[in-house]
Write a protein that holds these residues in place. Structure first.
Motif, PDB file in Angstrom:
ATOM      1  N   MET A 182      24.098 -17.746 -27.702  1.00 37.75           N
ATOM      2  CA  MET A 182      23.115 -17.047 -26.868  1.00 37.75           C
ATOM      3  C   MET A 182      22.963 -17.765 -25.545  1.00 37.75           C
ATOM      4  O   MET A 182      23.046 -18.987 -25.484  1.00 37.75           O
ATOM      5  CB  MET A 182      21.745 -16.998 -27.566  1.00 37.75           C
ATOM      6  N   VAL A 183      22.740 -16.975 -24.495  1.00 37.70           N
ATOM      7  CA  VAL A 183      22.429 -17.534 -23.184  1.00 37.70           C
ATOM      8  C   VAL A 183      21.026 -17.088 -22.784  1.00 37.70           C
ATOM      9  O   VAL A 183      20.692 -15.906 -22.867  1.00 37.70           O
ATOM     10  CB  VAL A 183      23.478 -17.141 -22.119  1.00 37.70           C
ATOM     11  N   LEU A 184      20.234 -18.086 -22.405  1.00 33.02           N
ATOM     12  CA  LEU A 184      18.897 -17.851 -21.848  1.00 33.02           C
ATOM     13  C   LEU A 184      19.004 -17.974 -20.339  1.00 33.02           C
ATOM     14  O   LEU A 184      19.564 -18.952 -19.837  1.00 33.02           O
ATOM     15  CB  LEU A 184      17.944 -18.931 -22.377  1.00 33.02           C
ATOM     16  N   VAL A 185      18.475 -16.989 -19.619  1.00 38.53           N
ATOM     17  CA  VAL A 185      18.390 -17.079 -18.156  1.00 38.53           C
ATOM     18  C   VAL A 185      16.938 -16.841 -17.781  1.00 38.53           C
ATOM     19  O   VAL A 185      16.386 -15.779 -18.112  1.00 38.53           O
ATOM     20  CB  VAL A 185      19.284 -16.044 -17.446  1.00 38.53           C
ATOM     21  N   ASN A 186      16.312 -17.822 -17.151  1.00 35.23           N
ATOM     22  CA  ASN A 186      14.896 -17.667 -16.800  1.00 35.23           C
ATOM     23  C   ASN A 186      14.613 -18.151 -15.388  1.00 35.23           C
ATOM     24  O   ASN A 186      15.241 -19.085 -14.902  1.00 35.23           O
ATOM     25  CB  ASN A 186      13.980 -18.402 -17.787  1.00 35.23           C
ATOM     26  N   ALA A 187      13.652 -17.471 -14.756  1.00 31.27           N
ATOM     27  CA  ALA A 187      13.099 -17.975 -13.500  1.00 31.27           C
ATOM     28  C   ALA A 187      12.403 -19.303 -13.788  1.00 31.27           C
ATOM     29  O   ALA A 187      11.716 -19.431 -14.804  1.00 31.27           O
ATOM     30  CB  ALA A 187      12.117 -16.968 -12.926  1.00 31.27           C
ATOM     31  N   MET A 188      12.588 -20.283 -12.899  1.00 28.97           N
ATOM     32  CA  MET A 188      11.880 -21.556 -13.062  1.00 28.97           C
ATOM     33  C   MET A 188      10.569 -21.557 -12.261  1.00 28.97           C
ATOM     34  O   MET A 188       9.851 -22.564 -12.250  1.00 28.97           O
ATOM     35  CB  MET A 188      12.770 -22.722 -12.643  1.00 28.97           C
ATOM     36  N   HIS A 189      10.293 -20.435 -11.621  1.00 26.80           N
ATOM     37  CA  HIS A 189       9.075 -20.285 -10.814  1.00 26.80           C
ATOM     38  C   HIS A 189       8.261 -19.126 -11.376  1.00 26.80           C
ATOM     39  O   HIS A 189       8.816 -18.181 -11.930  1.00 26.80           O
ATOM     40  CB  HIS A 189       9.433 -20.020  -9.356  1.00 26.80           C
ATOM     41  N   ILE A 190       6.949 -19.203 -11.187  1.00 32.06           N
ATOM     42  CA  ILE A 190       6.046 -18.267 -11.858  1.00 32.06           C
ATOM     43  C   ILE A 190       5.702 -17.072 -10.982  1.00 32.06           C
ATOM     44  O   ILE A 190       4.842 -16.269 -11.347  1.00 32.06           O
ATOM     45  CB  ILE A 190       4.787 -19.021 -12.334  1.00 32.06           C
ATOM     46  N   THR A 191       6.388 -16.931  -9.863  1.00 30.30           N
ATOM     47  CA  THR A 191       6.267 -15.741  -9.017  1.00 30.30           C
ATOM     48  C   THR A 191       7.629 -15.077  -8.858  1.00 30.30           C
ATOM     49  O   THR A 191       7.901 -14.420  -7.839  1.00 30.30           O
ATOM     50  CB  THR A 191       5.716 -16.120  -7.622  1.00 30.30           C
ATOM     51  N   ALA A 192       8.486 -15.229  -9.861  1.00 29.37           N
ATOM     52  CA  ALA A 192       9.818 -14.630  -9.849  1.00 29.37           C
ATOM     53  C   ALA A 192      10.169 -14.217 -11.275  1.00 29.37           C
ATOM     54  O   ALA A 192       9.560 -14.683 -12.242  1.00 29.37           O
ATOM     55  CB  ALA A 192      10.855 -15.627  -9.311  1.00 29.37           C
ATOM     56  N   SER A 193      11.148 -13.331 -11.401  1.00 27.11           N
ATOM     57  CA  SER A 193      11.577 -12.787 -12.692  1.00 27.11           C
ATOM     58  C   SER A 193      13.076 -12.927 -12.855  1.00 27.11           C
ATOM     59  O   SER A 193      13.814 -13.006 -11.866  1.00 27.11           O
ATOM     60  CB  SER A 193      11.258 -11.286 -12.767  1.00 27.11           C
ATOM     61  N   VAL A 194      13.526 -12.924 -14.086  1.00 29.43           N
ATOM     62  CA  VAL A 194      14.915 -12.589 -14.405  1.00 29.43           C
ATOM     63  C   VAL A 194      14.842 -11.395 -15.353  1.00 29.43           C
ATOM     64  O   VAL A 194      14.103 -11.430 -16.340  1.00 29.43           O
ATOM     65  CB  VAL A 194      15.664 -13.771 -15.040  1.00 29.43           C
ATOM     66  N   PHE A 195      15.561 -10.329 -15.014  1.00 28.92           N
ATOM     67  CA  PHE A 195      15.509  -9.117 -15.840  1.00 28.92           C
ATOM     68  C   PHE A 195      16.869  -8.437 -15.829  1.00 28.92           C
ATOM     69  O   PHE A 195      17.733  -8.750 -15.013  1.00 28.92           O
ATOM     70  CB  PHE A 195      14.406  -8.157 -15.346  1.00 28.92           C
ATOM     71  N   ILE A 196      17.026  -7.511 -16.762  1.00 36.98           N
ATOM     72  CA  ILE A 196      18.280  -6.753 -16.887  1.00 36.98           C
ATOM     73  C   ILE A 196      17.989  -5.290 -16.625  1.00 36.98           C
ATOM     74  O   ILE A 196      17.118  -4.704 -17.279  1.00 36.98           O
ATOM     75  CB  ILE A 196      18.896  -6.960 -18.285  1.00 36.98           C
ATOM     76  N   ASN A 197      18.692  -4.734 -15.650  1.00 34.27           N
ATOM     77  CA  ASN A 197      18.599  -3.296 -15.420  1.00 34.27           C
ATOM     78  C   ASN A 197      19.791  -2.869 -14.573  1.00 34.27           C
ATOM     79  O   ASN A 197      20.828  -3.544 -14.605  1.00 34.27           O
ATOM     80  CB  ASN A 197      17.239  -2.900 -14.816  1.00 34.27           C
ATOM     81  N   GLY A 205      25.840  -3.776 -22.996  1.00 32.90           N
ATOM     82  CA  GLY A 205      26.048  -2.346 -22.933  1.00 32.90           C
ATOM     83  C   GLY A 205      26.647  -1.963 -21.575  1.00 32.90           C
ATOM     84  O   GLY A 205      26.824  -2.811 -20.699  1.00 32.90           O
ATOM     85  N   PRO A 206      26.937  -0.663 -21.395  1.00 33.79           N
ATOM     86  CA  PRO A 206      27.732  -0.217 -20.248  1.00 33.79           C
ATOM     87  C   PRO A 206      27.145  -0.523 -18.871  1.00 33.79           C
ATOM     88  O   PRO A 206      27.894  -0.754 -17.929  1.00 33.79           O
ATOM     89  CB  PRO A 206      27.858   1.297 -20.459  1.00 33.79           C
ATOM     90  N   TRP A 207      25.817  -0.520 -18.708  1.00 30.22           N
ATOM     91  CA  TRP A 207      25.239  -0.644 -17.368  1.00 30.22           C
ATOM     92  C   TRP A 207      24.393  -1.893 -17.196  1.00 30.22           C
ATOM     93  O   TRP A 207      23.721  -2.043 -16.179  1.00 30.22           O
ATOM     94  CB  TRP A 207      24.376   0.588 -17.061  1.00 30.22           C
ATOM     95  N   GLU A 208      24.372  -2.773 -18.165  1.00 29.19           N
ATOM     96  CA  GLU A 208      23.482  -3.929 -18.076  1.00 29.19           C
ATOM     97  C   GLU A 208      23.963  -4.925 -17.013  1.00 29.19           C
ATOM     98  O   GLU A 208      25.118  -5.351 -17.036  1.00 29.19           O
ATOM     99  CB  GLU A 208      23.379  -4.636 -19.437  1.00 29.19           C
ATOM    100  N   GLN A 209      23.063  -5.267 -16.119  1.00 25.96           N
ATOM    101  CA  GLN A 209      23.310  -6.278 -15.099  1.00 25.96           C
ATOM    102  C   GLN A 209      22.076  -7.177 -15.026  1.00 25.96           C
ATOM    103  O   GLN A 209      20.950  -6.707 -15.189  1.00 25.96           O
ATOM    104  CB  GLN A 209      23.538  -5.616 -13.728  1.00 25.96           C
ATOM    105  N   ILE A 210      22.311  -8.461 -14.745  1.00 25.80           N
ATOM    106  CA  ILE A 210      21.216  -9.435 -14.710  1.00 25.80           C
ATOM    107  C   ILE A 210      20.759  -9.660 -13.270  1.00 25.80           C
ATOM    108  O   ILE A 210      21.598  -9.916 -12.390  1.00 25.80           O
ATOM    109  CB  ILE A 210      21.645 -10.784 -15.322  1.00 25.80           C
ATOM    110  N   ALA A 214      18.032  -3.648 -26.679  1.00 27.63           N
ATOM    111  CA  ALA A 214      18.611  -2.381 -26.258  1.00 27.63           C
ATOM    112  C   ALA A 214      19.868  -2.684 -25.442  1.00 27.63           C
ATOM    113  O   ALA A 214      19.881  -3.607 -24.634  1.00 27.63           O
ATOM    114  CB  ALA A 214      17.611  -1.596 -25.419  1.00 27.63           C
ATOM    115  N   MET A 215      20.935  -1.908 -25.679  1.00 29.73           N
ATOM    116  CA  MET A 215      22.157  -2.074 -24.877  1.00 29.73           C
ATOM    117  C   MET A 215      22.161  -1.094 -23.693  1.00 29.73           C
ATOM    118  O   MET A 215      23.118  -1.054 -22.932  1.00 29.73           O
ATOM    119  CB  MET A 215      23.386  -1.876 -25.751  1.00 29.73           C
ATOM    120  N   HIS A 216      21.074  -0.335 -23.563  1.00 33.13           N
ATOM    121  CA  HIS A 216      20.930   0.640 -22.474  1.00 33.13           C
ATOM    122  C   HIS A 216      19.698   0.288 -21.665  1.00 33.13           C
ATOM    123  O   HIS A 216      18.735  -0.261 -22.208  1.00 33.13           O
ATOM    124  CB  HIS A 216      20.812   2.047 -23.054  1.00 33.13           C
ATOM    125  N   ILE A 217      19.719   0.635 -20.398  1.00 32.52           N
ATOM    126  CA  ILE A 217      18.686   0.182 -19.469  1.00 32.52           C
ATOM    127  C   ILE A 217      17.546   1.176 -19.315  1.00 32.52           C
ATOM    128  O   ILE A 217      16.675   1.000 -18.465  1.00 32.52           O
ATOM    129  CB  ILE A 217      19.337  -0.173 -18.116  1.00 32.52           C
TER     130      ILE A 217
END
Lengths: 139, 139, 139
Positions: A38-53, A114-119, B43-46
């Motif tokens: 598993m890979v964890l990716v996190n913001a190290m600051h509390i006014t920023a996000s890491v998300f997948i969409n 999945g097909p469209w997931e981007q970080i 979810a593998m979809h966004i």
């Protein structure tokens, strides 16, 4: 069990912005030589996000407008946090909606997507150097 | 370290719906033969979520109404993402509120849950085949 | 691979409140003797959150006001969940905004944190004993 750690640095030129970091996370997974884990990716600051969409410009405009509706930046004096001299209380809220971190499976040495997931790194209080953390565990 | 991977497939008949997948995740944990570790379910979809909450019909109605208030589906032309020919911009937002993934501890070969925790697949743009991923690591 | 498990118990005297649990998570990491890995911290109840943000009193007031705006407690009869005799439907929503869990990297035996990151238990339906789970895996 193996582990690997890497930091990504950002200096987003505006207050808010989204940066696609998928290829940098893929590179870290290759460097780790971890095949299953598993890979964890996190913001190290509390006014920023890491998300997948989705990496779609129109959607990013929609997110910007929507987050401003849910937690407006102005007027800054509506927030008690800003009594401290800050003007970023809204950024602490936007980050909660979008999330601090993602955890992604690694299968056969690759992000198991999945097909469209981007970080994305989501910046809500930019114009300064900030970091995200990549931590990988597995074998 | 051992790892295990499994996909769950869905075809939710309406645009939106919640599917309790707890027993399917429990089954995957048994199949993995992992006694101590963590299971990632995403979810593998966004335009979909995996989240943990209550299996109570009234609450699911409340979520439906609340998410529609926070990010309404109509009018679809309020979203720039929908200029691409899609009509699912709202689904990309609802999914951010409810989250992409959960990570659950595995202890003594079981999901290490509080009394009411149940895992759901949350669909916000259904009527087609979509997937969730289960990835387990541990020993 | 090693693993470690610990429960934290709370009895928040009001309906809502935030409790800084960073030092308790740090203590669990020390007890685990794990040097490289990940720690999962999650609410074991579905009307509570574990999240990472700032330990600043004004911000916590802002969160309280903002969450009440997004998902008001009153009137309780606006929620179908409350037809069951509960009055905590809003708490199930607030918890989704703030999140169920955090996953934090452990590096050199410590929480691998940015400068202001602190871990909170967020209570949205208190005045009774409730739990959070700490699960650590690594080596």
């Amino acid at each position: 069990m193996k582990s690997y750690r890497k930091e990504l640095w950002f200096n987003v030129p505006n207050r808010r912005g989204f940066v696609n970091i998928t290829s940098q996370v893929e590179e870290a997974v290759r460097e780790s030589e971890i095949r299953e884990g598993m890979v964890l990716v996190n913001a190290m600051h509390i006014t920023a996000s890491v998300f997948i969409n989705d990496d779609e410009h129109g959607l990013h405009q929609d997110y910007e407008k929507w987050l401003e509706k849910l937690a407006p930046h102005e007027p800054v004096d509506q927030y008690r946090h800003n009594d401290t001299g800050e003007d970023n209380a809204d950024a602490h809220m936007k980050r909660q909606v979008m999330g601090r971190e993602v955890v992604v499976a690694i299968t056969n040495g690759q992000l198991d997507f999945g097909p469209w997931e981007q970080i994305f790194y989501g910046e809500f209080d930019g114009r300064r150097r900030k970091r995200a953390l990549i931590k990988i565990i597995g074998e």
